[in-house]
Design a protein around this motif. Structure first.
Motif, PDB file in Angstrom:
ATOM      1  N   SER A  73       0.818  -1.218   0.000  1.00 28.79           N
ATOM      2  CA  SER A  73       0.000   0.000   0.000  1.00 28.79           C
ATOM      3  C   SER A  73       0.853   1.270   0.000  1.00 28.79           C
ATOM      4  N   HIS A  77      -0.157   3.733  -2.898  1.00 24.27           N
ATOM      5  CA  HIS A  77      -0.893   4.947  -2.519  1.00 24.27           C
ATOM      6  C   HIS A  77       0.028   6.130  -2.235  1.00 24.27           C
ATOM      7  N   ASP A  78       0.930   5.976  -1.278  1.00 25.64           N
ATOM      8  CA  ASP A  78       1.752   7.101  -0.846  1.00 25.64           C
ATOM      9  C   ASP A  78       2.812   7.496  -1.870  1.00 25.64           C
ATOM     10  N   TYR A  80       2.899   6.427  -5.324  1.00 28.59           N
ATOM     11  CA  TYR A  80       2.503   5.922  -6.637  1.00 28.59           C
ATOM     12  C   TYR A  80       3.157   6.735  -7.752  1.00 28.59           C
ATOM     13  N   TYR A 134       4.650  13.524  -4.037  1.00 27.53           N
ATOM     14  CA  TYR A 134       4.342  12.454  -3.094  1.00 27.53           C
ATOM     15  C   TYR A 134       4.215  13.020  -1.692  1.00 27.53           C
ATOM     16  N   SER A 136       3.622  11.301   2.253  1.00 27.48           N
ATOM     17  CA  SER A 136       3.369  10.148   3.101  1.00 27.48           C
ATOM     18  C   SER A 136       3.523  10.581   4.536  1.00 27.48           C
TER      19      SER A 136
END
Length: 141
Positions: A73, A77-78, A80, A134, A136
């Protein structure tokens, strides 16, 4: 009491030394880059942007020497990125696999056994067309 502690420390130290020599070092013995600057996105802007993502054998070596395992994930998600490179890698202990590295520093290694590991390497030197986009939890701290 002191004598017992000394004996225990000596035994512990001896065991550590005995097993330290049994740690096998695995080295990369072969890297093949099959594709670079690719994307599965059909958008013209993305396709053109991904062309800037060029990866070298040195980049792949650095990736597999320094990357660490992360949950899937995290890369999906974080971190990609639609831009990727693909190839194969071989190690000195006769293991090998197929890799896919994304411009974001994420990647996967599919061992010949079928096992897959998801990895991340933040100190990459290649051009990432999506750098700066990005976010995260790790980067916000």
């Amino acid at each position: 009491m002191v004598k017992k502690i000394f004996v225990m420390l000596c035994v512990f130290f001896t065991i550590n030394i005995a097993f330290a020599g049994h740690m096998a070092t695995r080295k990369i013995t072969g890297i093949k880059i099959d594709e670079t600057g690719k994307t599965e996105d059909e958008s013209g802007n993305v396709k053109n942007g991904c062309l800037a993502f060029k990866i070298t054998e040195r980049d792949v070596t650095d990736f597999f020497s320094e990357a660490y395992p992360v949950p899937l994930s995290f890369n999906v998600h974080d971190r990609y990125s639609p831009c990727y490179a693909k190839g194969t890698i071989e190690f000195s202990n006769n293991t090998r696999g197929k890799w896919k590295i994304f411009s974001s520093g994420g990647g996967t290694l599919r061992w010949d056994t079928g096992d897959v590991v998801t990895l991340f390497y933040n100190d990459y030197k290649w051009t990432d067309p999506f750098e700066g986009t990005y976010t995260s939890d790790d980067e916000l701290d």
